[in-house]
Scaffold this motif. Structure first.
Motif, PDB file in Angstrom:
ATOM      1  N   ASP A  95       0.934  -1.082   0.000  1.00 14.83           N
ATOM      2  CA  ASP A  95       0.070  -0.022   0.076  1.00 14.83           C
ATOM      3  C   ASP A  95       0.839   1.149  -0.146  1.00 14.83           C
ATOM      4  OD1 ASP A  95      -2.932  -1.152   2.068  1.00 14.83           O
ATOM      5  OD2 ASP A  95      -2.226  -1.388  -0.088  1.00 14.83           O
TER       6      ASP A  95
ATOM      7  N   SER B 160       2.227   2.066  -3.456  1.00 17.56           N
ATOM      8  CA  SER B 160       1.546   2.647  -4.405  1.00 17.56           C
ATOM      9  C   SER B 160       1.351   4.067  -4.164  1.00 17.56           C
ATOM     10  CB  SER B 160      -0.133   1.898  -4.173  1.00 17.56           C
ATOM     11  OG  SER B 160      -0.003   0.704  -4.483  1.00 17.56           O
TER      12      SER B 160
ATOM     13  N   GLN C  34      -3.259   2.152 -11.655  1.00 14.23           N
ATOM     14  CA  GLN C  34      -3.020   1.442 -10.282  1.00 14.23           C
ATOM     15  C   GLN C  34      -3.522  -0.019 -10.152  1.00 14.23           C
ATOM     16  OE1 GLN C  34      -5.516   3.979  -7.639  1.00 14.23           O
ATOM     17  NE2 GLN C  34      -5.029   2.523  -5.909  1.00 14.23           N
ATOM     18  N   ALA C  35      -4.541  -0.221 -10.883  1.00 15.96           N
ATOM     19  CA  ALA C  35      -5.165  -1.722 -10.881  1.00 15.96           C
ATOM     20  C   ALA C  35      -3.932  -2.545 -11.499  1.00 15.96           C
ATOM     21  CB  ALA C  35      -6.370  -1.614 -11.659  1.00 15.96           C
TER      22      ALA C  35
ATOM     23  N   GLN D 156      -1.318  -2.522  -8.611  1.00 17.64           N
ATOM     24  CA  GLN D 156      -1.717  -3.265  -7.409  1.00 17.64           C
ATOM     25  C   GLN D 156      -1.852  -4.821  -7.544  1.00 17.64           C
ATOM     26  OE1 GLN D 156      -3.738   0.252  -4.923  1.00 17.64           O
ATOM     27  NE2 GLN D 156      -4.433  -1.632  -4.986  1.00 17.64           N
TER      28      GLN D 156
ATOM     29  N   VAL E  15     -10.231  -0.613  -9.647  1.00 17.01           N
ATOM     30  CA  VAL E  15      -9.102  -1.367  -8.939  1.00 17.01           C
ATOM     31  C   VAL E  15      -9.620  -2.562  -8.107  1.00 17.01           C
ATOM     32  CG1 VAL E  15      -6.905  -1.277  -7.330  1.00 17.01           C
ATOM     33  CG2 VAL E  15      -7.484   0.784  -8.886  1.00 17.01           C
TER      34      VAL E  15
ATOM     35  N   HIS F 247      -7.957   3.765   1.327  1.00 12.92           N
ATOM     36  CA  HIS F 247      -6.763   3.508   0.433  1.00 12.92           C
ATOM     37  C   HIS F 247      -6.991   4.323  -0.656  1.00 12.92           C
ATOM     38  CE1 HIS F 247      -3.010   1.688  -1.139  1.00 12.92           C
ATOM     39  NE2 HIS F 247      -3.881   1.327  -2.312  1.00 12.92           N
TER      40      HIS F 247
END
Lengths: 147, 143
Positions: free
Chosen positions: A109, A112, A128-129, A132, B36, B105
């Protein structure tokens, strides 16, 4: 086996190719130690971790941040067998270092957030997807040998 | 992990810098969350358009950030201040509380992207604690 789309592969390769491990690694690890102070339990031998400034300036933290990035680099270069590449690392983190796997998620986290700060608007939802997802695979592979 | 005076100060200060862009932050964070963490889309099956920046997403992003702003205004008693919202989430919306962490987050990532200089590790620490306490207050009436 993990299925990667072309977008995901390209995004990951691109991000890590442009990343300065010497900058991002130390920033991410230091951030993790500040935001989630219980993670400091694994770094008792690192000397002064008494406050945020000390953590962010600690050379051992910085060095270890780079070590972590080099570990991630292995996964970047072997995206189709991260599980296999990380087998030994997983045993190390479980049997020798005794790291609670939840900490890997906390560090992920923080990575990111650090990347978002660096990339700004370029860190889109899709990027981001992908990032992660990659980190989640790395974390899952690191957890595999725990028993 | 309750909020210290230092945390409260940091949250108010960061909110002061952010509040002008609250709507944008809300839109970005919610859009991002739906992409996400696709499982979160299950709560919005009644929306015509779940794509990033769509009408319903923007509108709801505003609603969320307004509530965040309200929470900043009742840091000394989040549970009391958010009591009505907790009832809404517990009895009507019934959102699994695990999702509060997911949205938090995403908000933090957006703040990091938009305010890289201000969002230091220490500020992130206080904001993370704030959202954690907010989530707890929101889940208060669940059971």
């Amino acid at each position: 086996m993990v299925q990667w789309t072309e977008f995901e592969r390209n995004t990951i390769q691109d991000i890590f190719a442009k990343m300065d491990y010497e900058v991002v690694g130390p920033k991410a690890l230091a951030r993790c130690l500040v935001v989630y102070p219980w993670t400091q339990r694994y770094f008792a031998k690192f000397g002064n971790l008494y406050n945020a400034a000390a953590i962010m300036g600690n050379p051992l933290v910085a060095k270890h941040g780079v070590t972590v990035m080099n570990g991630l680099d292995k996964a970047v270069k072997n995206m189709d067998d991260i599980k296999g590449i990380y087998a030994e690392l997983s045993v190390l983190h479980s049997e020798k270092l005794h790291v609670d796997p939840d900490n890997f998620r906390l560090l992920a986290d923080c990575l990111s957030v650090v990347l978002a700060a660096q990339m700004g608007t370029a860190f889109t939802a899709d990027v981001q997807a992908a990032f992660q997802k990659f980190l989640a695979v790395a974390v899952s592979s690191l957890c595999r040998q725990y028993h | 992990m309750s909020l210290s005076a230092k945390d409260k100060g940091a949250v108010k200060s960061m909110w002061g810098k952010m509040s002008g862009k609250a709507d944008e932050i809300g839109n970005e964070a919610l859009s991002r969350m739906l992409v996400v963490y696709p499982q979160t889309k299950t709560y919005f099956s009644h929306w015509a358009d779940l794509s990033p920046g769509s009408g319903p997403v923007r509108k709801h992003g505003k609603v969320i950030m307004k509530a965040v702003g309200d929470a900043v205004g009742c840091l000394d008693d989040l549970t009391g201040g958010l009591s009505a919202l907790s009832e809404l989430h517990a009895f009507k919306l019934r959102i699994d509380p695990a999702n509060f962490k997911i949205l938090a987050h995403c908000i933090l990532v957006v703040i990091g992207a938009m305010f890289p200089g201000d969002f230091t590790p220490e500020v992130q620490l206080s904001m993370d604690k704030f959202f954690q306490n907010l989530a707890l207050a929101l889940a208060e009436k669940y059971r």
